[in-house]
Design an enzyme around this catalytic site. Structure first.
Site, mmCIF file in Angstrom:
data_model
loop_
_atom_site.group_PDB
_atom_site.id
_atom_site.type_symbol
_atom_site.label_atom_id
_atom_site.label_comp_id
_atom_site.label_asym_id
_atom_site.label_seq_id
_atom_site.Cartn_x
_atom_site.Cartn_y
_atom_site.Cartn_z
ATOM 1 N N GLY A 68 0.926 -1.314 0.042
ATOM 2 C CA GLY A 68 0.271 0.361 0.156
ATOM 3 C C GLY A 68 1.003 1.351 -0.044
ATOM 4 O O GLY A 68 0.469 3.100 -0.340
ATOM 5 N N LYS A 71 2.794 1.458 -3.801
ATOM 6 C CA LYS A 71 1.928 1.170 -4.907
ATOM 7 C C LYS A 71 2.409 -0.028 -6.269
ATOM 8 O O LYS A 71 1.928 -0.103 -6.773
ATOM 9 C CB LYS A 71 0.341 1.566 -5.011
ATOM 10 C CG LYS A 71 -0.221 1.742 -3.984
ATOM 11 C CD LYS A 71 -1.557 2.833 -4.016
ATOM 12 C CE LYS A 71 -2.132 2.611 -2.576
ATOM 13 N NZ LYS A 71 -3.444 1.398 -2.365
ATOM 14 N N ASN A 116 -7.988 4.683 5.222
ATOM 15 C CA ASN A 116 -8.067 5.113 3.870
ATOM 16 C C ASN A 116 -8.957 4.096 3.056
ATOM 17 O O ASN A 116 -9.643 2.881 3.801
ATOM 18 C CB ASN A 116 -6.610 4.423 3.962
ATOM 19 C CG ASN A 116 -6.399 3.275 3.451
ATOM 20 O OD1 ASN A 116 -6.483 2.673 2.043
ATOM 21 N ND2 ASN A 116 -6.164 2.145 3.611
ATOM 22 N N PHE A 120 -7.351 0.849 -4.585
ATOM 23 C CA PHE A 120 -6.149 0.125 -5.386
ATOM 24 C C PHE A 120 -5.859 1.021 -6.384
ATOM 25 O O PHE A 120 -6.113 1.303 -8.057
ATOM 26 C CB PHE A 120 -6.912 -0.988 -6.158
ATOM 27 C CG PHE A 120 -6.789 -2.426 -5.192
ATOM 28 C CD1 PHE A 120 -5.890 -2.345 -4.021
ATOM 29 C CD2 PHE A 120 -7.390 -3.037 -5.168
ATOM 30 C CE1 PHE A 120 -6.621 -3.424 -2.716
ATOM 31 C CE2 PHE A 120 -7.581 -4.310 -4.724
ATOM 32 C CZ PHE A 120 -7.282 -4.584 -3.677
ATOM 33 N N ASN A 178 -4.265 -10.917 -3.045
ATOM 34 C CA ASN A 178 -5.413 -9.485 -1.822
ATOM 35 C C ASN A 178 -6.572 -9.982 -2.146
ATOM 36 O O ASN A 178 -7.181 -9.593 -2.985
ATOM 37 C CB ASN A 178 -4.804 -8.643 -2.294
ATOM 38 C CG ASN A 178 -5.481 -7.588 -1.205
ATOM 39 O OD1 ASN A 178 -6.119 -7.952 -0.107
ATOM 40 N ND2 ASN A 178 -5.347 -6.344 -1.017
ATOM 41 N N SER A 181 -9.362 -6.098 1.243
ATOM 42 C CA SER A 181 -9.154 -4.370 0.708
ATOM 43 C C SER A 181 -10.239 -4.654 0.480
ATOM 44 O O SER A 181 -10.980 -4.955 0.304
ATOM 45 C CB SER A 181 -8.371 -4.041 -0.370
ATOM 46 O OG SER A 181 -6.607 -4.209 0.013
ATOM 47 N N ASN A 183 -12.298 -1.112 0.066
ATOM 48 C CA ASN A 183 -12.317 0.170 -0.663
ATOM 49 C C ASN A 183 -12.888 -0.486 -1.835
ATOM 50 O O ASN A 183 -12.594 0.075 -2.971
ATOM 51 C CB ASN A 183 -11.405 0.720 -0.442
ATOM 52 C CG ASN A 183 -10.978 0.496 0.524
ATOM 53 O OD1 ASN A 183 -11.844 0.817 1.420
ATOM 54 N ND2 ASN A 183 -9.651 1.057 1.535
ATOM 55 N N THR A 184 -12.677 -1.989 -2.572
ATOM 56 C CA THR A 184 -13.137 -2.236 -4.060
ATOM 57 C C THR A 184 -14.269 -3.350 -3.886
ATOM 58 O O THR A 184 -14.122 -5.014 -2.972
ATOM 59 C CB THR A 184 -11.505 -2.974 -4.481
ATOM 60 O OG1 THR A 184 -11.218 -2.475 -4.740
ATOM 61 C CG2 THR A 184 -12.371 -4.067 -6.257
ATOM 62 N N LYS A 219 -3.740 -12.921 1.363
ATOM 63 C CA LYS A 219 -3.972 -11.676 2.043
ATOM 64 C C LYS A 219 -5.664 -11.472 2.997
ATOM 65 O O LYS A 219 -5.914 -11.750 2.334
ATOM 66 C CB LYS A 219 -3.326 -10.401 1.903
ATOM 67 C CG LYS A 219 -3.030 -9.364 2.825
ATOM 68 C CD LYS A 219 -2.312 -8.443 2.410
ATOM 69 C CE LYS A 219 -2.535 -7.161 4.050
ATOM 70 N NZ LYS A 219 -1.528 -5.999 3.462
ATOM 71 N N ASN A 248 -5.255 -7.451 6.713
ATOM 72 C CA ASN A 248 -5.585 -5.881 6.251
ATOM 73 C C ASN A 248 -6.027 -5.187 7.310
ATOM 74 O O ASN A 248 -6.063 -5.565 8.176
ATOM 75 C CB ASN A 248 -6.284 -5.924 5.035
ATOM 76 C CG ASN A 248 -5.410 -5.367 4.251
ATOM 77 O OD1 ASN A 248 -5.728 -4.258 3.728
ATOM 78 N ND2 ASN A 248 -5.787 -6.105 2.604
ATOM 79 N N THR A 249 -6.127 -4.435 6.281
ATOM 80 C CA THR A 249 -7.238 -3.004 7.511
ATOM 81 C C THR A 249 -8.562 -3.546 7.528
ATOM 82 O O THR A 249 -9.019 -4.174 7.105
ATOM 83 C CB THR A 249 -7.534 -1.810 6.794
ATOM 84 O OG1 THR A 249 -8.167 -1.850 5.528
ATOM 85 C CG2 THR A 249 -6.219 -1.343 6.740
ATOM 86 N N THR A 313 1.606 1.747 8.934
ATOM 87 C CA THR A 313 1.037 2.939 9.278
ATOM 88 C C THR A 313 1.854 3.596 10.899
ATOM 89 O O THR A 313 1.757 4.707 10.805
ATOM 90 C CB THR A 313 -0.410 2.726 10.727
ATOM 91 O OG1 THR A 313 -1.519 2.220 9.254
ATOM 92 C CG2 THR A 313 -0.525 3.623 11.260
HETATM 93 C C1 LIG Z 1 -3.022 4.511 3.219
HETATM 94 C C2 LIG Z 1 -2.521 2.760 3.267
HETATM 95 C C3 LIG Z 1 -2.827 2.176 1.707
HETATM 96 C C4 LIG Z 1 -3.191 0.693 1.725
HETATM 97 N N1 LIG Z 1 -3.002 -0.209 0.554
HETATM 98 C C5 LIG Z 1 -3.121 -1.248 0.948
HETATM 99 C C6 LIG Z 1 -3.736 -1.924 -0.726
HETATM 100 O O1 LIG Z 1 -3.291 -1.782 -1.614
HETATM 101 N N2 LIG Z 1 -2.937 -3.485 -0.223
HETATM 102 C C7 LIG Z 1 -3.131 -3.636 0.869
HETATM 103 O O2 LIG Z 1 -2.898 -5.029 0.648
HETATM 104 N N3 LIG Z 1 -2.648 -3.643 2.001
HETATM 105 C C8 LIG Z 1 -3.051 -2.070 1.681
HETATM 106 N N4 LIG Z 1 -3.177 -1.996 3.109
HETATM 107 C C9 LIG Z 1 -3.509 -2.511 4.283
HETATM 108 C C10 LIG Z 1 -1.607 -2.901 4.731
HETATM 109 O O3 LIG Z 1 -0.581 -3.104 4.087
HETATM 110 C C11 LIG Z 1 -1.571 -3.601 5.935
HETATM 111 O O4 LIG Z 1 -2.145 -4.041 6.101
HETATM 112 C C12 LIG Z 1 -2.628 -2.375 7.121
HETATM 113 O O5 LIG Z 1 -2.523 -1.423 7.415
HETATM 114 C C13 LIG Z 1 -2.411 -3.005 8.530
HETATM 115 O O6 LIG Z 1 -1.196 -2.143 8.607
HETATM 116 P P1 LIG Z 1 -0.571 -1.038 9.813
HETATM 117 O O7 LIG Z 1 -1.397 -1.674 10.927
HETATM 118 O O8 LIG Z 1 0.941 -1.655 10.101
HETATM 119 O O9 LIG Z 1 -0.452 0.018 8.967
HETATM 120 C C14 LIG Z 1 -3.400 0.201 3.330
HETATM 121 C C15 LIG Z 1 -3.018 0.852 4.143
HETATM 122 C C16 LIG Z 1 -2.371 2.182 4.465
HETATM 123 C C17 LIG Z 1 -2.543 2.447 5.954
#
Ligand SMILES: Cc1cc2nc3c(=O)[nH]c(=O)nc-3n(C[C@H](O)[C@H](O)[C@H](O)COP(=O)(O)O)c2cc1C
Length: 350
Positions: A68, A71, A116, A120, A178, A181, A183-184, A219, A248-249, A313
């Protein structure tokens, strides 16, 4: 020092603007061989006690950058030079797409968290492949995380992932499907075993066909019910996947629409890791991500059975040398416990 810069300067600017500027800066750095090598020498993990081998790939340290941030595979070498043991680029989709309308990235400073709903945004698999083909001036382990193109209907998802995998699997040290996520639209439905099985089977065929056989991981989301976590774990073992990345989030929060990451995710991420470890033991490589802030968190994940740990983060709040610091402290901790390698810590409390 970084805290001052963050509170007085960075947090006054739009979060995505700061992110874009950072990636651009690191992309420039990635093209400056001398500086890149100097930084790599100073900040990358070099201590032999930190070395980890997972699914046949050698990592200089167990702590990497989660998907993320980079990208489009624009700056992985620079990220490695700042101390991360690997960089997971993406999510990359088969076709380029703009992502959701802005604003789509929000800091929750008091909670050390981020929401967020990027969706993608990326230049597509071909552009990422072109960047990954550039020769690397410093060693860096690069995982490639792939997702579904938004306009592709769920019924054609498998072909879309396969198209991305064909471009990227030959260039990746490991590949990640993945399906988590938020957001899709519809993406997380693919975590249901009946949909996930044909998807993982098809992508695995592509990954297995590369000259080095690219390791394949999936994931997952923290919002899966425990039984669904178990079901994905069983499927991953059955299909011969190399590992699971959790998590993931989360969409379980009361803020802006989007996925929440950072400190509030810590507890559930650890819970999912423990559940996975109990289910699969060491038959799969577990990669733990979610709410990691410091060396204590990394240590806890390793003890709970993660071979690799990721963060994103925490970097926003921890400053540029966050990962380098964590690796240095981790090496000290390994020695303090009388261990000769960080790998001896993996799964100790599991
Ligand atoms: C701004 C942002 C964009 C992200 N984009 C993706 C992504 O494109 N693909 C993905 O698998 N995870 C994405 N993530 C999730 C992170 O890879 C991670 O799984 C999640 O943030 C939890 O870890 P953290 O608490 O250390 O941030 C994104 C996270 C953030 C904050």
């Amino acid at each position: 020092m970084y805290r001052l810069v963050f509170t007085q300067v960075l947090r006054r600017f739009d979060a995505e603007a700061v992110h874009r500027l950072t990636v651009s800066g690191l992309a420039v750095l990635a093209r400056l061989p001398l500086l890149k090598r100097l930084l790599h020498r100073a900040f990358a993990p070099h201590d032999p006690v930190l070395r980890v081998t997972a699914f046949g790939v050698h990592f200089p340290g167990p702590f990497g950058l989660a998907a993320g941030f980079d990208k489009d595979a624009a700056c992985a070498e620079a990220v490695a030079a700042l101390g991360f043991g690997h960089v997971e680029v993406g999510t990359v989709t088969a076709h380029a797409q703009p992502g959701n309308p802005r604003p789509r990235l929000f800091r929750l400073v008091g909670e050390r968290a981020v929401i967020n709903r990027m969706g993608f945004n990326n230049d597509g698999a071909r552009a990422a492949a072109r960047r990954l083909r550039r020769t690397r001036g410093v060693p860096v382990v690069v995982g490639v995380n792939i997702g579904k193109t938004k306009v592709v209907p769920e019924a054609e998802a498998v072909a879309d992932y396969v198209a991305a995998a064909r471009e990227l699997a030959p260039l990746a040290d490991y590949l990640v499907v993945n399906v988590s996520s938020p957001n899709t639209p519809g993406l997380r439905n693919l975590q249901a075993v009946e949909l996930l099985r044909p998807l993982l089977t098809a992508v695995k065929e592509v990954a297995d066909a590369t000259p080095r056989r690219t390791p394949l991981l999936v994931k997952i989301a923290p919002d899966l019910a425990d039984e669904d976590v178990d079901a994905v774990a069983e499927l991953a073992v059955e299909l011969g996947l190399d590992g699971i990345i959790a998590t993931n989030t989360t969409i379980r929060h009361g803020g802006e629409t989007g996925g929440l990451s950072g400190r509030p995710l810590k507890r559930r991420s650890l819970e999912v890791l423990r559940r996975l470890r109990a289910k699969v033991g060491d038959r799969l490589t577990l990669v733990s991500v979610g709410g990691v802030e410091d060396v204590d968190d990394v240590w806890e994940r390793l003890l709970a059975g993660a071979t690799l740990v990721q963060g994103y983060t925490g970097w926003i709040y921890g400053g540029p040398l966050w990962a380098s610091r964590i690796h240095r402290q981790l090496a000290r901790r390994v020695r303090r416990h009388g261990l000769s390698s960080v790998t001896e810590a993996i799964g100790r409390t599991a």
